[in-house]
Design a protein around this motif. Structure first.
Motif, short mmCIF file in Angstrom:
data_model
loop_
_atom_site.label_atom_id
_atom_site.label_comp_id
_atom_site.label_asym_id
_atom_site.label_seq_id
_atom_site.Cartn_x
_atom_site.Cartn_y
_atom_site.Cartn_z
N LEU A 32 -4.85 3.38 -3.52
CA LEU A 32 -5.14 2.28 -2.60
C LEU A 32 -5.41 2.86 -1.21
O LEU A 32 -4.65 3.68 -0.72
CB LEU A 32 -3.97 1.31 -2.56
CG LEU A 32 -4.18 0.04 -1.75
CD1 LEU A 32 -3.69 -1.16 -2.56
CD2 LEU A 32 -3.43 0.08 -0.44
N VAL A 33 -6.50 2.42 -0.60
CA VAL A 33 -6.91 2.95 0.69
C VAL A 33 -6.39 2.06 1.81
O VAL A 33 -6.53 0.84 1.75
CB VAL A 33 -8.45 3.02 0.76
CG1 VAL A 33 -8.90 3.42 2.15
CG2 VAL A 33 -8.98 3.98 -0.29
N SER A 34 -5.77 2.68 2.81
CA SER A 34 -5.31 1.93 3.97
C SER A 34 -5.64 2.75 5.21
O SER A 34 -5.01 3.78 5.45
CB SER A 34 -3.81 1.69 3.86
OG SER A 34 -3.31 1.26 5.11
N PHE A 72 -2.96 5.91 -0.87
CA PHE A 72 -1.68 5.94 -1.56
C PHE A 72 -1.92 6.31 -3.02
O PHE A 72 -2.71 5.65 -3.71
CB PHE A 72 -1.01 4.57 -1.52
CG PHE A 72 -0.51 4.18 -0.16
CD1 PHE A 72 0.82 4.41 0.20
CD2 PHE A 72 -1.35 3.59 0.77
CE1 PHE A 72 1.30 4.05 1.45
CE2 PHE A 72 -0.88 3.22 2.03
CZ PHE A 72 0.44 3.45 2.37
N CYS A 73 -1.25 7.36 -3.48
CA CYS A 73 -1.46 7.81 -4.86
C CYS A 73 -1.13 6.68 -5.83
O CYS A 73 -0.12 5.98 -5.67
CB CYS A 73 -0.58 9.03 -5.14
SG CYS A 73 -0.71 9.57 -6.86
N PRO A 113 0.69 -0.30 -0.15
CA PRO A 113 0.60 -0.83 -1.52
C PRO A 113 1.64 -1.90 -1.83
O PRO A 113 1.61 -2.49 -2.89
CB PRO A 113 0.83 0.40 -2.41
CG PRO A 113 0.54 1.56 -1.56
CD PRO A 113 0.91 1.15 -0.17
N LYS A 114 2.57 -2.14 -0.91
CA LYS A 114 3.50 -3.24 -1.14
C LYS A 114 2.94 -4.54 -0.58
O LYS A 114 2.95 -5.58 -1.24
CB LYS A 114 4.86 -2.95 -0.50
CG LYS A 114 5.64 -1.89 -1.22
CD LYS A 114 7.14 -2.09 -1.00
CE LYS A 114 7.94 -1.03 -1.73
NZ LYS A 114 7.88 0.30 -1.09
N SER A 161 -7.41 -4.41 -2.47
CA SER A 161 -6.00 -4.58 -2.14
C SER A 161 -5.17 -4.73 -3.41
O SER A 161 -3.99 -5.07 -3.35
CB SER A 161 -5.80 -5.81 -1.27
OG SER A 161 -6.32 -5.55 0.00
N ARG A 162 -5.78 -4.54 -4.54
CA ARG A 162 -4.99 -4.58 -5.76
C ARG A 162 -4.61 -3.15 -6.14
O ARG A 162 -5.31 -2.21 -5.81
CB ARG A 162 -5.79 -5.24 -6.88
CG ARG A 162 -5.95 -6.75 -6.67
CD ARG A 162 -6.57 -7.39 -7.88
NE ARG A 162 -6.69 -8.84 -7.72
CZ ARG A 162 -5.88 -9.71 -8.32
NH1 ARG A 162 -4.92 -9.29 -9.11
NH2 ARG A 162 -6.06 -11.01 -8.14
#
Ligand code: SRM
Ligand SMILES: Cc1cc2nc3c(=O)[nH]c(=O)nc-3n(C[C@H](O)[C@H](O)[C@H](O)COP(=O)(O)OP(=O)(O)OC[C@H]3O[C@@H](n4cnc5c(N)ncnc54)[C@H](O)[C@@H]3O)c2cc1C
Ligand code: SF4
Ligand code: FES
Lengths: 114, 810
Positions: A64-66, A71-72, B521-522, B545-546
């Motif tokens: 997941l990209v932020s 995030f792995c 991711p939360k 966002s999933r």
């Protein structure tokens, strides 16, 4: 690289059109035995890191990209896509590669030592 | 301007205090540390392991040079402070450095006590305290064969074990008639001796050293009974004495140690003491666990944070010798007014003793089986009463131990130290587990250092793991912000989305002032869900966002491949479907086909780029085995074939699965329908379970068969299949609208109580309203595999890798 006779410091590879990359979702780039996770960020920035989480080899391309971080997908380690550094409290580092967009195409540099 | 903090002693207690202090208040002090030893702070406990050959010298550093530099701490190693001037507030080192202090910490530790016998100054007579001693022993073992250790206590025995590993002949001399008399009772002491003899140690008991003989180097040792023993090395491990001279000369009050109060202050203003050099309420400790507790109090006070006073520590002991499990805690010797529980199994070599005073557990000794040691330590610390159940657990007679030990770790507060060796608290461990998704004690060890040294706390760490992971996202979320990015609770966020009409994740994060702009991711998946739940009609799903599973509509596996699980409604299939699945499995070389626990088939080990092709070939709906969504509706054969069946369980199950499939929910939802109360579909551990009864159906909610098994509550009984669907729909929608993100119905029903849900679903009208809102959401859902296949041009982008072209050299 194999057969290289010059004193080159590395090679440049092309990952094709920038438009073929989904925004904020990784895409795997394969060159010989290199597996590189490519990310197109919001503001037309591009990031390239090795597709292997230092924790348990999770495929970072599915993370997941932020912002500047990914995030792995396996256990949520947080990794800076610019310099490859794993964020505290975990420690480690993945290879990050210089990547640029030229004339609508994406180019990634691989250092010779790899 | 920053205040000047000077610390004398660069050891475990002192540096730990500083470490905590700069976490609490990084900018308050300009810090200078004097250390007589020429190294940065290392883990003295592990010297035994270095000697035993388990770890190398370089592995025992706790804070390396960079740590000091990065925290702007001036470290003066190899300098011994020789004078404190309390008037001028300065200290002076043997190399002439003079440093002013506003606050000072004395953390000089202690020195080994050397027996004052003639010859004690000879070469080859050493103590066991620091790296230098360790090096001497290792060097000596290369040239000489025989060693004598004086002192059969903890330290002496660990030294002896190390010397054995260095291939020396080792004799241990002990004054008392059994070993470790300060930590063990006679039975355990004697059991220990025979085990160590079996390992190759020799013991000379009840012997008092009179003289050490030799020319310049030791050659023998003589005892008061006239007996002599030849030796090339003598290690004295007879006790320690706190290093107090410096303080004493400066006029600071000392007894055995430097006297401190409950705030770790000495009698001189601005001077504190911590660690083995300090004496608190008459006790100068010689183990690390008390030092962490003292350091916690001192660091808070210096950081200007209010803290409870230090009131002393309860000691426990563990011997770090492999093959020997001994443990003791508290008062373990029989005294008037105490009661003893003893278990002595000579066949297994196990001995356990518990001491009670007026039924309160005040101490224990364990030999041979120390698996309960951390639990017992807690019982003694908490001053617990002995109960029937505890008795059964501790003595090993009947009863399963798990439940109540979890209660015990639950009762501990966050500051309590779990790993005494490395000073790691419950709070640190729990947040490490949560933040990093840790799942094994090994990972916790790597991440926090807990259990890295003696390993005695492993059982406790294991329990924390169970406690924390067992609670995944439930009560934790209630009290605090939904994740590290925000302080907002679930209810505040949903309320804001409703009232402020927030429509995208970006907007929500911005308006509600997230700490991290991109979320994590939360919170990102949670926000995506909340937004779609509040605005079912016009919210557009935010796919990135999933989490990976939901983004790829498949379960990611440990090696980066995926699994494909098509729907098999109610667990009922057809030969055609089975044939199709078999064909697809062959066509794509699927490594493994498995029947899942949810009554359907799983194709495992699929490459990402094959996913869309397989979906296309299967042409079946996604089973959502990856989603926070309806998973399966398990059924039994029911009245269709079963001689006991009273209703059509399969038919009911298939209707339910078709109605609720593809729905987003706060956590996964599982259902089941059983055709009679024999309940072969296990409906009573499902989120929504249906059990046929004569002439109707019994409806169950809030069950869970996973991490924390929970049996359902019966919410009502109904007559028709329509009513089953009506109740199920109302329940699911009410859950969707009220539960925390990632909260299974089992946690949610347990938290809000069945009664409140029954109330919300009481009338037909209430149920209809809920079902109507559910229908709006359901009208928008689409099979995700089909939806992806429809966007042909996106498929390649989403699932396939790029083969790079070489451009040239750089
Ligand atoms: C495939 C399956 C095991 C199997 O081979 O049978 C399975 C596989 C996984 N389960 Fe499960 N569970 C499977 C049935 C179950 C069941 C039994 C059931 O559903 O009847 C349970 C206990 C019942 C329950 O949930 O109440 C179950 C309780 C869990 C839990 C604990 C959930 C809880 O709230 O306690 C997790 C962890 C979680 O969700 O956080 C989990 C998580 C997982 C994950 C998704 C682990 C993960 O997060 O990656 C596994 C994916 C493996 C993979 O690599 O593909 N799985 N899992 C089953 C799929 C059923 C299906 O057809 O969809
Ligand atoms: C081999 C061994 C095994 C052990 N095993 C265990 C165990 O399993 N469990 C357990 O709980 N405990 C164990 N201990 C005890 C534990 O190591 C000590 O309790 C702990 O290290 C004490 O910390 P401290 O900071 O008070 O003292 P220290 O760690 O001794 O630090 C004090 C430091 O101050 C320095 N110093 C002293 N005076 C001056 C001065 N005037 N100027 C500058 N510097 C000065 C000293 O050189 C020393 O480096 C063990 C000890 C040893 C030696
Ligand atoms: S029980 Fe479930 S989560 Fe655990 S290993 Fe098996 S499939 Fe994976
Ligand atoms: S493999 Fe990446 S976090 Fe575990």
């Amino acid at each position: 690289m194999n057969g290289s006779t010059s004193n080159a410091v590395g090679i440049e590879i092309c990952a094709g059109p920038f438009d073929e990359l989904p925004e904020n979702i990784g895409r795997l780039l394969v060159y010989e035995n290199h597996q590189i996770a490519l990310f197109r960020l919001g503001d037309n920035k591009i990031r390239a890191i090795a597709n292997q989480c230092p924790h348990k080899q999770g495929p970072l391309v599915d993370g997941l990209v932020s912002g500047d971080f990914v995030f792995c997908p396996l256990h949520d380690w947080k990794i800076h896509m610019g310099n490859g550094v794993v964020q505290a409290p975990d420690v480690g580092c993945v290879h990050s590669y210089p990547a640029v967009v030229k004339d609508g195409n994406v180019f990634v540099s691989l250092p010779e030592s790899l | 301007m920053k205040q000047k903090l000077v610390m004398i002693g660069n050891g475990m207690a002192g540096v730990n205090t500083i470490e905590q202090l700069i976490k609490l208040n990084p900018n308050k002090y300009e810090i200078t540390i004097f250390g007589a030893e020429p190294y940065p702070n290392y883990n003295r406990i592990l010297l035994s392991s270095v000697l035993a050959g388990d770890v190398g010298m370089k592995d025992i550093t706790i804070n390396d040079w960079d740590w000091y530099e990065n925290n702007q701490i001036r470290l003066l190693t190899g300098q011994r402070v020789i004078e404190i001037d309390t008037k001028k507030q300065t200290v002076k080192s043997n190399l002439g450095a003079i440093v002013h202090y506003d606050e000072m910490i004395i953390a000089t530790g202690s020195s080994p006590f050397m027996l004052p016998v003639p010859g004690a100054e000879r070469e080859g007579v050493i103590a066991f305290r620091d790296i230098k001693d360790c090096e001497t022993m290792i060097q000596t073992s290369k040239k000489y064969k025989n060693a004598v250790v004086i002192g059969g206590g903890l330290l002496g025995l660990e030294a002896a074990r190390g010397l054995l590993n260095l291939n020396m002949n080792v004799k241990v001399v002990h004054l008392h008639d059994y070993l470790m008399e300060r930590q063990l009772d006679e039975v355990a002491g004697k059991m220990l001796r025979s085990e160590l003899e079996a390992q190759g140690m020799e013991f000379l008991m009840k012997k008092q050293t009179e003289q050490i003989i030799g020319k310049s180097r030791v050659s023998a040792i003589r005892f008061t009974d006239g007996h002599t023993v030849e030796t090339d090395l003598v290690v004295m491990a007879v006790g320690i004495k706190p290093n107090v001279e410096l303080a004493k000369e400066a006029g600071i009050a000392v007894n055995r140690g430097i006297v401190v109060d409950d705030d770790m202050r000495t009698n001189v203003p601005n001077i504190s003491a911590v660690g083995e050099c300090a004496e608190h309420r008459g006790i100068a400790y010689g183990l690390v666990a008390p030092l962490w507790e003292q350091g916690a109090v001192l660091s808070k006070r210096l950081a200007g944070i209010e803290t409870a006073p230090y009131e002393g520590s309860i000691l426990s002991t563990k011997l770090k010798i492999s093959g020997v499990d001994v443990f003791s805690v508290g008062d373990f010797n029989e005294k008037p007014g105490t009661k003893t529980i003893r278990v002595h199994d000579e066949w297994r070599g196990i001995y356990k003793k518990f001491m009670l005073r007026e039924n309160q557990i005040v101490g224990a000794v364990l030999y041979g089986d120390t698996s309960d040691s951390s639990k017992i330590l807690q019982l003694v610390k908490l001053g617990s009463q002995m109960t029937e159940q505890l008795h059964a657990q501790l003595t090993g007679v009947g009863a399963s131990p798990t439940g109540s030990s979890l209660d015990l770790v639950k009762a501990m507060n966050d500051e309590e130290i779990i790993c005494g060796c490395n000073g790691v608290s419950k709070g640190v461990i729990c947040s490490a587990i949560q933040n990093n998704g840790l799942t094994t004690v090994g990972q916790i060890k790597d991440c926090t250092t807990a259990s890295r040294s003696c390993g005695g706390c492993k059982p406790l760490v294991q329990q924390l793991l169970e406690l924390t992971n067992g609670d995944t996202g439930s009560d934790l979320v209630i009290k605090e912000g939904i994740c590290g990015c925000t302080d907002k609770t679930r209810d505040e966020i949903v309320e804001a989305i409703r009232t402020m009409h927030l429509t995208t994740i970006k907007e929500t994060i911005h308006v509600l002032g997230w700490k991290s702009e991109g979320g994590c991711p939360k919170c990102r998946p949670a926000l995506n869900y909340f937004l779609s739940m509040v605005h079912p009609e016009d919210y557009e799903d935010h796919r990135d966002s999933r989490v990976a599973n939901e983004r790829r509509h498949a379960n990611i596996q440990k090696d980066g491949t995926f699994s494909v699980v098509p729907r098999m409604y109610g667990g009922v299939t057809t030969p055609q479907d089975l044939r199709k699945i078999a064909d697809v499995a062959e066509q794509f070389n699927v490594p493994l086909v498995k029947v899942t626990g949810g009554q359907r088939l799983d194709l495992l080990g699929v490459k990402k780029e094959d996913l869309p092709k397989m979906w296309e070939a299967l042409d079946m709906p996604s089973g959502y085995a990856y989603g926070k969504s309806l998973r399966t509706v398990k059924t039994c054969v029911g009245s269709t074939f079963c001689r006991f069946g009273t209703q059509d369980a399969m038919g009911m199950g298939i209707k339910m699965e078709k109605r609720f499939e593809r729905l987003d929910t706060p956590a996964k939802v599982k259902m089941a329908v059983s055709g009679c109360p024999r309940n072969c579909a296990e409906a009573t551990i499902k989120d929504f379970g249906v059990v046929a009864i004569d002439g109707g159906w019994e409806l169950h909610v809030g069950g869970n068969g996973g991490l924390k098994v929970r049996i359902t509550d019966v919410i009502t009984r109904v007559k028709t299949e329509e009513e089953v669907l009506e109740w199920a729909g109302a329940f699911v929608q009410y859950y969707r609208e009220h539960a925390n993100w990632n909260e299974r119905t089992s946690e949610w029903v347990g938290r809000v109580g069945l009664a409140s849900i029954q109330e919300a679903l009481a009338t037909e009208e209430q149920r209809h309203v809920l079902n109507a809102r559910l229908d709006v959401t359901l009208s928008k859902v689409k099979d995700p595999w089909k939806a992806d296949l429809e966007k042909r041009d996106e498929l390649e982008k989403r699932y396939e890798s790029i083969k790079a072209q070489l451009v040239g050299e750089l």
